[in-house]
Scaffold this motif. Structure first.
Motif, PDB file in Angstrom:
ATOM      1  N   SER A  72     -22.045  53.427  66.944  1.00 16.02           N
ATOM      2  CA  SER A  72     -21.143  53.646  68.076  1.00 16.02           C
ATOM      3  C   SER A  72     -21.348  52.578  69.147  1.00 16.02           C
ATOM      4  O   SER A  72     -20.392  52.123  69.787  1.00 16.02           O
ATOM      5  CB  SER A  72     -21.372  55.038  68.672  1.00 16.02           C
ATOM      6  N   TRP A  73     -22.596  52.174  69.334  1.00 15.98           N
ATOM      7  CA  TRP A  73     -22.904  51.155  70.334  1.00 15.98           C
ATOM      8  C   TRP A  73     -22.292  49.807  69.944  1.00 15.98           C
ATOM      9  O   TRP A  73     -21.644  49.149  70.770  1.00 15.98           O
ATOM     10  CB  TRP A  73     -24.421  51.017  70.509  1.00 15.98           C
ATOM     11  N   THR A  74     -22.455  49.392  68.700  1.00 12.58           N
ATOM     12  CA  THR A  74     -21.927  48.086  68.319  1.00 12.58           C
ATOM     13  C   THR A  74     -20.399  48.113  68.210  1.00 12.58           C
ATOM     14  O   THR A  74     -19.745  47.084  68.429  1.00 12.58           O
ATOM     15  CB  THR A  74     -22.550  47.574  67.000  1.00 12.58           C
ATOM     16  N   ALA A  75     -19.808  49.280  67.902  1.00 12.61           N
ATOM     17  CA  ALA A  75     -18.346  49.388  67.951  1.00 12.61           C
ATOM     18  C   ALA A  75     -17.855  49.195  69.383  1.00 12.61           C
ATOM     19  O   ALA A  75     -16.813  48.560  69.614  1.00 12.61           O
ATOM     20  CB  ALA A  75     -17.893  50.746  67.414  1.00 12.61           C
ATOM     21  N   TYR A  76     -18.617  49.729  70.343  1.00 12.26           N
ATOM     22  CA  TYR A  76     -18.281  49.522  71.755  1.00 12.26           C
ATOM     23  C   TYR A  76     -18.356  48.033  72.110  1.00 12.26           C
ATOM     24  O   TYR A  76     -17.474  47.502  72.803  1.00 12.26           O
ATOM     25  CB  TYR A  76     -19.246  50.327  72.630  1.00 12.26           C
ATOM     26  N   LEU A  77     -19.373  47.331  71.622  1.00  8.53           N
ATOM     27  CA  LEU A  77     -19.500  45.898  71.890  1.00  8.53           C
ATOM     28  C   LEU A  77     -18.304  45.125  71.324  1.00  8.53           C
ATOM     29  O   LEU A  77     -17.766  44.220  71.976  1.00  8.53           O
ATOM     30  CB  LEU A  77     -20.796  45.350  71.273  1.00  8.53           C
ATOM     31  N   ILE A  78     -17.886  45.482  70.111  1.00 10.71           N
ATOM     32  CA  ILE A  78     -16.731  44.816  69.502  1.00 10.71           C
ATOM     33  C   ILE A  78     -15.485  45.035  70.347  1.00 10.71           C
ATOM     34  O   ILE A  78     -14.684  44.122  70.563  1.00 10.71           O
ATOM     35  CB  ILE A  78     -16.518  45.316  68.060  1.00 10.71           C
ATOM     36  N   SER A  79     -15.319  46.258  70.852  1.00 10.65           N
ATOM     37  CA  SER A  79     -14.145  46.557  71.673  1.00 10.65           C
ATOM     38  C   SER A  79     -14.156  45.753  72.969  1.00 10.65           C
ATOM     39  O   SER A  79     -13.111  45.278  73.434  1.00 10.65           O
ATOM     40  CB  SER A  79     -14.073  48.062  71.976  1.00 10.65           C
ATOM     41  N   MET A 134     -24.139  39.020  73.542  1.00  7.27           N
ATOM     42  CA  MET A 134     -25.160  38.422  74.421  1.00  7.27           C
ATOM     43  C   MET A 134     -24.830  36.973  74.743  1.00  7.27           C
ATOM     44  O   MET A 134     -24.963  36.541  75.890  1.00  7.27           O
ATOM     45  CB  MET A 134     -26.540  38.517  73.743  1.00  7.27           C
ATOM     46  N   ILE A 135     -24.373  36.213  73.741  1.00  7.20           N
ATOM     47  CA  ILE A 135     -24.090  34.794  73.970  1.00  7.20           C
ATOM     48  C   ILE A 135     -22.813  34.613  74.801  1.00  7.20           C
ATOM     49  O   ILE A 135     -22.735  33.731  75.652  1.00  7.20           O
ATOM     50  CB  ILE A 135     -23.989  34.056  72.625  1.00  7.20           C
ATOM     51  N   ALA A 170     -19.787  34.076  83.456  1.00  5.79           N
ATOM     52  CA  ALA A 170     -19.148  34.938  82.456  1.00  5.79           C
ATOM     53  C   ALA A 170     -19.385  36.410  82.782  1.00  5.79           C
ATOM     54  O   ALA A 170     -18.479  37.247  82.642  1.00  5.79           O
ATOM     55  CB  ALA A 170     -19.686  34.613  81.067  1.00  5.79           C
ATOM     56  N   ARG A 171     -20.597  36.737  83.220  1.00  7.32           N
ATOM     57  CA  ARG A 171     -20.889  38.126  83.586  1.00  7.32           C
ATOM     58  C   ARG A 171     -20.099  38.542  84.821  1.00  7.32           C
ATOM     59  O   ARG A 171     -19.600  39.665  84.911  1.00  7.32           O
ATOM     60  CB  ARG A 171     -22.393  38.311  83.813  1.00  7.32           C
ATOM     61  N   GLU A 172     -19.965  37.633  85.781  1.00 12.05           N
ATOM     62  CA  GLU A 172     -19.239  37.932  87.013  1.00 12.05           C
ATOM     63  C   GLU A 172     -17.751  38.186  86.746  1.00 12.05           C
ATOM     64  O   GLU A 172     -17.142  39.059  87.360  1.00 12.05           O
ATOM     65  CB  GLU A 172     -19.385  36.752  87.989  1.00 12.05           C
ATOM     66  N   ASN A 173     -17.184  37.432  85.802  1.00 12.64           N
ATOM     67  CA  ASN A 173     -15.754  37.541  85.525  1.00 12.64           C
ATOM     68  C   ASN A 173     -15.431  38.434  84.326  1.00 12.64           C
ATOM     69  O   ASN A 173     -14.277  38.461  83.870  1.00 12.64           O
ATOM     70  CB  ASN A 173     -15.164  36.144  85.278  1.00 12.64           C
ATOM     71  N   ALA A 174     -16.424  39.137  83.804  1.00 18.09           N
ATOM     72  CA  ALA A 174     -16.217  39.983  82.623  1.00 18.09           C
ATOM     73  C   ALA A 174     -15.155  41.050  82.894  1.00 18.09           C
ATOM     74  O   ALA A 174     -15.162  41.700  83.938  1.00 18.09           O
ATOM     75  CB  ALA A 174     -17.525  40.643  82.209  1.00 18.09           C
ATOM     76  N   VAL A 175     -14.264  41.228  81.941  1.00 15.66           N
ATOM     77  CA  VAL A 175     -13.226  42.259  82.073  1.00 15.66           C
ATOM     78  C   VAL A 175     -13.855  43.644  82.011  1.00 15.66           C
ATOM     79  O   VAL A 175     -13.502  44.535  82.779  1.00 15.66           O
ATOM     80  CB  VAL A 175     -12.175  42.095  80.959  1.00 15.66           C
ATOM     81  N   GLU A 176     -14.785  43.827  81.074  1.00 12.08           N
ATOM     82  CA  GLU A 176     -15.483  45.113  80.920  1.00 12.08           C
ATOM     83  C   GLU A 176     -16.949  44.924  81.281  1.00 12.08           C
ATOM     84  O   GLU A 176     -17.663  44.178  80.612  1.00 12.08           O
ATOM     85  CB  GLU A 176     -15.370  45.615  79.476  1.00 12.08           C
ATOM     86  N   ARG A 177     -17.388  45.604  82.324  1.00 11.07           N
ATOM     87  CA  ARG A 177     -18.792  45.514  82.733  1.00 11.07           C
ATOM     88  C   ARG A 177     -19.611  46.610  82.055  1.00 11.07           C
ATOM     89  O   ARG A 177     -19.064  47.663  81.706  1.00 11.07           O
ATOM     90  CB  ARG A 177     -18.916  45.627  84.254  1.00 11.07           C
ATOM     91  N   PRO A 178     -20.920  46.382  81.877  1.00 14.03           N
ATOM     92  CA  PRO A 178     -21.753  47.399  81.219  1.00 14.03           C
ATOM     93  C   PRO A 178     -21.758  48.702  82.002  1.00 14.03           C
ATOM     94  O   PRO A 178     -21.778  48.695  83.235  1.00 14.03           O
ATOM     95  CB  PRO A 178     -23.158  46.774  81.221  1.00 14.03           C
ATOM     96  N   PRO A 179     -21.725  49.836  81.315  1.00 17.29           N
ATOM     97  CA  PRO A 179     -21.801  51.122  82.026  1.00 17.29           C
ATOM     98  C   PRO A 179     -23.150  51.278  82.716  1.00 17.29           C
ATOM     99  O   PRO A 179     -24.187  50.810  82.213  1.00 17.29           O
ATOM    100  CB  PRO A 179     -21.625  52.150  80.899  1.00 17.29           C
ATOM    101  N   LYS A 180     -23.144  51.920  83.858  1.00 16.64           N
ATOM    102  CA  LYS A 180     -24.386  52.086  84.624  1.00 16.64           C
ATOM    103  C   LYS A 180     -25.428  52.881  83.867  1.00 16.64           C
ATOM    104  O   LYS A 180     -26.636  52.692  84.060  1.00 16.64           O
ATOM    105  CB  LYS A 180     -24.066  52.765  85.960  1.00 16.64           C
ATOM    106  N   LEU A 222     -28.243  46.439  78.866  1.00 18.33           N
ATOM    107  CA  LEU A 222     -27.383  46.078  77.742  1.00 18.33           C
ATOM    108  C   LEU A 222     -28.056  45.033  76.850  1.00 18.33           C
ATOM    109  O   LEU A 222     -28.055  45.159  75.620  1.00 18.33           O
ATOM    110  CB  LEU A 222     -26.055  45.553  78.285  1.00 18.33           C
ATOM    111  N   TYR A 223     -28.646  44.017  77.468  1.00 20.26           N
ATOM    112  CA  TYR A 223     -29.324  42.985  76.676  1.00 20.26           C
ATOM    113  C   TYR A 223     -30.529  43.568  75.934  1.00 20.26           C
ATOM    114  O   TYR A 223     -30.816  43.189  74.794  1.00 20.26           O
ATOM    115  CB  TYR A 223     -29.748  41.818  77.579  1.00 20.26           C
TER     116      TYR A 223
END
Length: 465
Positions: free
Chosen positions: A84-91, A391-392, A399-409, A417-418
């Motif tokens: 489920s976690w890696t499916a979230y990363l793909i999304s 990660m890359i 890239a982190r600042e402009n990310a469309v989807e930020r990591p959930p708190k 996340l890393y």
């Protein structure tokens, strides 16, 4: 300012998609809308859940006999969450790629985005080539496994023909999936598929409990490292069905709503796999070590025959799920992907089915092939590559600042996340690919030495004179 701009682009994109959906509703008849055109959150959920729990439902009791009851349950929970976690990363990577492209005014209305294209757009051609190799090889063997499962299952209803002959027949039947244009058109199939596996799972559970434990039943597992890691990688394969996540997301009207869908689908799948695998293993124990298909040990009656027939239909559906991305890749390679003619695309797709058909006849090892595919292909396709790519992609502060989807708190932001991604890469590489690959290949070679390639009837009981 940068984040505001990204948000505007994404919102504009999805508003346009909603307008497309509205147009579809105004022009198509009600029957077509109900059964054919699916782009909702519910369609995506049914697609994810249906694709995840196909024929592997019948091999999980076999895995429990290799792992033991406790390890079998724990590995299902563990790999279910990891998948489920890696499916979230793909999304997340899909939304990031699509947003960047649409800022450049790229139009995807006649083009299905695929995972290798996401990797290409975010990380370059080398990542594209790696992703293309692993994804296509995994989906190729995923389709092979469905054909093997069809032949293995039908044999328990009609053993007048051997399994190899049944593979020929079902190969021809599954070739008709070339006429299904995309995942957007799997609405009714996804719904029916999940209903079929739900019935089968509860049939296995109830039938095993009513049957009771066989006389002198033994639950020896785990006894050997080879068997233990073979069973573990079969479960890794079970929850690695998100190789088609990008295609399912692309079929949605609002892809940004995908984030939690795979997790919710996995939780439902666990309500099917845990009771059925536990009950069958409880009833038959070590007998499962030589019967990788759970149907082989249950007495024949109307309920079992119904489950077999439903699983056959579902395996046809899952064949389509696994093969459709391969059709897209082939269409793009021969430049017919964007043609409006469905018949032309269907004819162009037929060569994809031939190697699948051939490989199913060469390696008919129902059960052991799942573990081999899980360790050598699934481990990279849906676990290691998505975690590394994420990660890359976001390694730079910009890239982190402009990310469309930020990591959930809840995961602890970027640091959390890393940490999780590094854990996934190390665990799957060492345990899934390393130990699992060793064990699965040893077991797979053992099947070849025991039964031979092109065997007519894998694990068939001798016919009575």
């Amino acid at each position: 300012m940068a984040s505001e701009k990204v948000e505007t682009v994404v919102a504009g994109n999805y508003v346009e998609m909603e307008r497309e959906e509205a147009d579809s509703k105004s022009t198509n008849n009600k029957l077509s809308k109900m059964f054919w055109h699916g782009g909702s959150v519910y369609d995506a959920w049914f697609s994810c859940a249906s694709n995840q729990v196909a024929q592997v439902l019948l091999t999980l009791p076999y895995s429990f006999s290799q792992l033991g009851m406790l390890s079998g349950i724990l590995f299902q929970l563990f790999y279910g969450l990891m998948g489920s976690w890696t499916a979230y990363l793909i999304s997340v990577l899909y939304v990031e790629y699509r947003t960047r492209k649409e800022r450049e005014k790229v139009d995807f209305r006649n083009h299905v985005i695929q995972w290798f294209e996401v990797l290409d757009g975010l990380l370059g051609k080398h990542w594209r080539n790696i992703g293309l190799f692993f994804n296509c090889t995994f989906l190729l063997f995923g389709s092979v496994i469905q054909l093997i499962a069809c032949a293995s299952n039908i044999y328990y209803i009609n053993d007048n023909l051997d399994k190899r002959t049944w593979t020929y027949i079902f190969g021809a039947c599954c070739a008709t999936t070339v006429f299904i244009p995309s995942f957007h058109n799997y609405r009714i199939w996804s719904f029916l598929g999940l209903m079929m596996t739900t019935y089968t799972a509860w049939y296995l559970t109830i039938a095993s409990l009513l049957h009771g434990q066989v006389e002198g039943v033994k639950h020896s597992g785990p006894t050997k490292m080879v068997l233990y890691f073979t069973g573990a990688t079969n479960i890794l394969y079970t929850f690695g069905g998100h190789a088609v996540t990008v295609e399912i997301m692309h079929a949605m009207w609002k892809p940004q709503k995908f984030k939690m869908i795979y997790l919710i689908a996995t939780l439902y799948v666990l309500t099917l796999t845990l009771p059925s695998a536990s009950a069958v293993y409880w009833a038959f124990g070590d007998m499962l070590l030589t019967h990788s298909n759970a149907f082989a040990l249950l007495p024949r009656n109307g309920y079992r025959d119904t489950a077999v027939i439903l699983m056959l239909i579902h395996q046809f559906i899952t064949f389509g799920f696994a093969c459709t991305p391969l059709y897209f890749v082939w269409e793009k390679a021969i430049r017919v992907h964007e043609t409006p003619s469905l018949f032309k695309r269907a004819i162009a797709r037929l060569p994809v089915v031939i190697p699948i058909w051939f490989l199913a006849i060469v390696f008919p090892f129902f059960g052991p092939i799942n573990s081999t595919v899980g360790s050598l292909l699934v481990s990279f396709t849906v676990y290691i590559i998505p975690a590394l790519a994420h990660m890359i992609t976001f390694i730079s502060p910009a890239a982190r600042e402009n990310a469309v989807e930020r990591p959930p708190k809840v995961v602890g932001g970027w640091a959390g996340l890393y940490t999780m991604n590094i854990f996934v890469v190390v665990w799957v590489f060492v345990v899934g690919f390393g130990f699992g690959g060793w064990a699965s290949m040893v077991n797979f070679v053992r099947q070849i030495n025991t039964f031979g390639l092109f065997t007519k009837c894998y694990q068939c009981p001798p016919h009575k004179a």
